[in-house]
Design an enzyme around this catalytic site. Structure first.
Site, PDB file in Angstrom:
ATOM      1  N   HIS A  91       0.816  -1.351   0.335  1.00 41.83           N
ATOM      2  CA  HIS A  91      -0.238   0.226  -0.436  1.00 41.83           C
ATOM      3  C   HIS A  91       1.108   1.290   0.001  1.00 41.83           C
ATOM      4  O   HIS A  91       1.687   1.415   1.061  1.00 41.83           O
ATOM      5  CB  HIS A  91      -0.668   0.008   0.575  1.00 41.83           C
ATOM      6  CG  HIS A  91      -2.131   0.964   1.378  1.00 41.83           C
ATOM      7  ND1 HIS A  91      -2.340   2.102   1.271  1.00 41.83           N
ATOM      8  CD2 HIS A  91      -3.434   0.865   0.370  1.00 41.83           C
ATOM      9  CE1 HIS A  91      -2.832   2.528   0.896  1.00 41.83           C
ATOM     10  NE2 HIS A  91      -4.176   1.946   0.108  1.00 41.83           N
TER      11      HIS A  91
ATOM     12  N   GLU B 247      -7.516  -5.206  -0.149  1.00 43.44           N
ATOM     13  CA  GLU B 247      -8.120  -6.137  -1.528  1.00 43.44           C
ATOM     14  C   GLU B 247      -7.978  -7.672  -1.052  1.00 43.44           C
ATOM     15  O   GLU B 247      -8.938  -8.314  -1.718  1.00 43.44           O
ATOM     16  CB  GLU B 247      -7.621  -5.899  -2.849  1.00 43.44           C
ATOM     17  CG  GLU B 247      -7.746  -4.475  -2.943  1.00 43.44           C
ATOM     18  CD  GLU B 247      -8.892  -3.607  -3.991  1.00 43.44           C
ATOM     19  OE1 GLU B 247     -10.028  -3.934  -2.968  1.00 43.44           O
ATOM     20  OE2 GLU B 247      -9.771  -2.952  -4.092  1.00 43.44           O
TER      21      GLU B 247
HETATM   22  N1  ACO Z   1       3.957  -7.554  -4.220  1.00 43.59           N
HETATM   23  C1  ACO Z   1       5.762  -7.776  -4.705  1.00 43.59           C
HETATM   24  N2  ACO Z   1       6.220  -6.382  -5.129  1.00 43.59           N
HETATM   25  C2  ACO Z   1       6.281  -4.765  -4.809  1.00 43.59           C
HETATM   26  C3  ACO Z   1       4.058  -5.477  -4.108  1.00 43.59           C
HETATM   27  C4  ACO Z   1       3.215  -5.934  -4.571  1.00 43.59           C
HETATM   28  N3  ACO Z   1       2.154  -6.764  -4.209  1.00 43.59           N
HETATM   29  N4  ACO Z   1       3.810  -3.988  -3.707  1.00 43.59           N
HETATM   30  C5  ACO Z   1       4.739  -3.521  -3.622  1.00 43.59           C
HETATM   31  N5  ACO Z   1       5.986  -3.849  -4.527  1.00 43.59           N
HETATM   32  C6  ACO Z   1       7.129  -3.413  -4.449  1.00 43.59           C
HETATM   33  C7  ACO Z   1       7.322  -2.965  -5.825  1.00 43.59           C
HETATM   34  O1  ACO Z   1       7.777  -3.741  -7.335  1.00 43.59           O
HETATM   35  C8  ACO Z   1       9.089  -1.637  -5.724  1.00 43.59           C
HETATM   36  O2  ACO Z   1       9.547  -2.663  -6.120  1.00 43.59           O
HETATM   37  P1  ACO Z   1      10.756  -2.466  -7.045  1.00 43.59           P
HETATM   38  O3  ACO Z   1      11.565  -0.871  -6.095  1.00 43.59           O
HETATM   39  O4  ACO Z   1      11.891  -3.072  -6.723  1.00 43.59           O
HETATM   40  O5  ACO Z   1      10.646  -1.058  -7.731  1.00 43.59           O
HETATM   41  C9  ACO Z   1       8.805  -1.454  -3.836  1.00 43.59           C
HETATM   42  O6  ACO Z   1       7.819  -2.647  -3.754  1.00 43.59           O
HETATM   43  C10 ACO Z   1       7.892  -0.548  -3.846  1.00 43.59           C
HETATM   44  O7  ACO Z   1       6.776  -0.105  -4.351  1.00 43.59           O
HETATM   45  P2  ACO Z   1       5.821   0.829  -5.399  1.00 43.59           P
HETATM   46  O8  ACO Z   1       5.574   0.911  -6.613  1.00 43.59           O
HETATM   47  O9  ACO Z   1       6.575   1.959  -5.078  1.00 43.59           O
HETATM   48  O10 ACO Z   1       4.704   0.990  -4.101  1.00 43.59           O
HETATM   49  P3  ACO Z   1       3.255   1.818  -4.129  1.00 43.59           P
HETATM   50  O11 ACO Z   1       3.460   2.967  -2.958  1.00 43.59           O
HETATM   51  O12 ACO Z   1       3.564   3.034  -6.198  1.00 43.59           O
HETATM   52  O13 ACO Z   1       2.235   0.716  -4.679  1.00 43.59           O
HETATM   53  C11 ACO Z   1       0.738  -0.767  -4.776  1.00 43.59           C
HETATM   54  C12 ACO Z   1       1.582   0.642  -4.018  1.00 43.59           C
HETATM   55  C13 ACO Z   1       0.515   0.214  -6.023  1.00 43.59           C
HETATM   56  C14 ACO Z   1      -0.508  -0.435  -4.433  1.00 43.59           C
HETATM   57  C15 ACO Z   1       1.097  -1.704  -4.674  1.00 43.59           C
HETATM   58  O14 ACO Z   1       2.161  -1.954  -3.065  1.00 43.59           O
HETATM   59  C16 ACO Z   1       1.133  -3.190  -5.690  1.00 43.59           C
HETATM   60  O15 ACO Z   1       0.636  -2.782  -6.846  1.00 43.59           O
HETATM   61  N6  ACO Z   1      -0.055  -3.721  -5.260  1.00 43.59           N
HETATM   62  C17 ACO Z   1      -0.258  -5.582  -5.578  1.00 43.59           C
HETATM   63  C18 ACO Z   1      -1.774  -4.117  -5.800  1.00 43.59           C
HETATM   64  C19 ACO Z   1      -2.976  -4.138  -5.247  1.00 43.59           C
HETATM   65  O16 ACO Z   1      -2.696  -4.448  -3.722  1.00 43.59           O
HETATM   66  N7  ACO Z   1      -3.962  -3.008  -5.265  1.00 43.59           N
HETATM   67  C20 ACO Z   1      -4.620  -2.761  -4.522  1.00 43.59           C
HETATM   68  C21 ACO Z   1      -4.137  -1.327  -3.608  1.00 43.59           C
HETATM   69  S1  ACO Z   1      -5.392  -0.823  -2.046  1.00 43.59           S
HETATM   70  C22 ACO Z   1      -6.134  -0.023  -2.836  1.00 43.59           C
HETATM   71  O17 ACO Z   1      -6.023   0.409  -3.665  1.00 43.59           O
HETATM   72  C23 ACO Z   1      -7.767   0.033  -2.530  1.00 43.59           C
END
Ligand code: ACO
Length: 355
Positions: free
Chosen positions: A242, A297
């Site tokens: 998140h 989720e």
């Molecule tokens: N699985 C694997 N790796 C992850 C995940 C995940 N669920 N979430 C973040 N990371 C990793 C990213 O790949 C990134 O790695 P990097 O630095 O090597 O590129 C690092 O952690 C940081 O991630 P960001 O993209 O900077 O985090 P951000 O705050 O932008 O993303 C998000 C948040 C989009 C929710 C992300 O955690 C994600 O994609 N989760 C999976 C999708 C999901 O569950 N979405 C629902 C969110 S809740 C809602 O919106 C209601």
């Protein structure tokens, strides 16, 4: 410049507060845990809308507005049936006029519920059900989405879900709604913009893919290997991570408890717990510098599955619940906000002048 506007404060709001360090969600002065499962969706909406939109007799106003929305959407059903569920919902909501300001909030909220239900039924080849004005919003929408009424426990679980996700600070879809509202485009237009932002798998599109992951893993014994492979391929685990929470999303705990209370239903809570534990272990090793925990989720998927809602309808159902929050933010933005117009830094080539 902060990519993704990470940590940028772009609005002041009295509507909700997400404390990412403490794992706490406050909605207009109340902890989420004191609202979800305790009050009706209409009452949670009235709490959010107080001072921004009419709230008198919301239950009957919403019921009548559901009937108007159903009639309004009828001419579009053939077109909607050819789309995915969330695209169909977008089509239907786009047909609402930006006109009668006093009726827009209740009309838009009712229309979101009816559009989600029609989208779920039409795109899976089922007949649609007309609204029943004797029912609460939660009971009627559950009935219309899945084609059969819920018993008291199911309606309570569904209503708990709707209240749990009703508002959540300045998430991507709410921000999109506020940007459009800041141009004075009108409330229905701002709601459509929010739905478009919610649709993506990084935001409200995640719960369907959570179940796809469950299906692919199939049995807890496969979880560690499947998750390790997915991370090796560079995939994200849906339902984890998140932008704001650095601990467990409090909504995940509320929804997990709601699924657990649905005794005797076909729910896979033990299986989900095993996947969750395996995913958290893997993510800890994979990203030791960034805490990635369970988000809303993950248990949304489990709850909506236990309520026999088809997975294609998960994002429309999320959207119909969040519409109350979007509407409150839109009205708050219209009341006190300025045009939202940030700047970009130009990093392209400059014109070459002839000497
Ligand atoms: N699985 C694997 N790796 C992850 C995940 C995940 N669920 N979430 C973040 N990371 C990793 C990213 O790949 C990134 O790695 P990097 O630095 O090597 O590129 C690092 O952690 C940081 O991630 P960001 O993209 O900077 O985090 P951000 O705050 O932008 O993303 C998000 C948040 C989009 C929710 C992300 O955690 C994600 O994609 N989760 C999976 C999708 C999901 O569950 N979405 C629902 C969110 S809740 C809602 O919106 C209601």
């Amino acid at each position: 410049m902060r990519p993704g506007l990470d940590n940028v404060i772009a609005a002041e709001t009295i509507l909700s507060h997400v404390d990412g360090e403490a794992g706490r969600l406050i909605i207009r002065g109340h902890d989420l845990e004191d609202l979800a499962g305790h009050i009706a969706y209409e009452d949670a909406t009235a709490l959010l809308w107080a001072g921004f939109a009419p709230t008198a007799n919301l239950r009957s106003e919403l019921a009548e507005a559901r009937v108007r929305a159903f009639e309004h959407f009828k001419p579009l059903t053939d077109q909607a049936a050819r789309l995915t569920a969330v695209e169909a919902m977008r089509l239907l909501l786009s047909s609402l006029p930006d006109d009668d300001r006093s009726k827009e909030p209740v009309n838009s909220l009712a229309a979101a519920g009816v559009a989600a239900a029609l989208a779920a039924r039409l795109t899976s080849g089922h007949t649609v059900l007309a609204p029943d004005t004797n029912l609460s919003h939660a009971a009627d929408i559950l009935r219309m989405v899945r084609g059969a009424p819920g018993d008291a426990d199911e309606v309570h679980a569904f209503e708990t879900y709707l209240v749990t996700v009703i508002d959540h600070g300045l998430n991507a879809s709410t921000f999109a709604a506020r940007v459009v509202a800041s141009t004075a485009a009108g409330l229905p237009s701002a709601v459509v913009a929010a739905l478009c932002a919610l649709k993506g798998p990084l935001h409200g599109g995640a719960p369907g893919p959570v179940l796809d992951m469950f299906d692919a893993i199939a049995t807890p014994a496969n979880a560690d290997a499947w998750i390790a492979d997915a991370l090796k391929r560079g995939e994200r685990l849906m339902g984890f991570g998140h932008r704001v929470y650095r601990v467990r999303d409090p909504r995940a705990s509320v929804l997990k408890a709601a699924v657990a209370r649905l005794k005797g239903r076909a729910n896979r809570i033990a299986f989900a717990e095993a996947i969750e534990a395996a995913a958290l272990r893997a993510l800890k090793d994979f990203k030791s510098e960034r805490r990635l925990d369970t988000n809303v989720e993950f248990y949304t998927a489990l709850l909506l599955e236990a309520l026999a809602i088809p997975r294609e309808a998960f994002t429309p159902v999320f959207a119909l619940a969040r519409t109350a929050g979007w509407i409150a933010h839109i009205r708050e933005q219209e009341a006190g906000g300025r045009l939202i117009r940030p700047q970009s830094r130009y990093v392209g080539p400059w014109p070459v002048k002839a000497a």
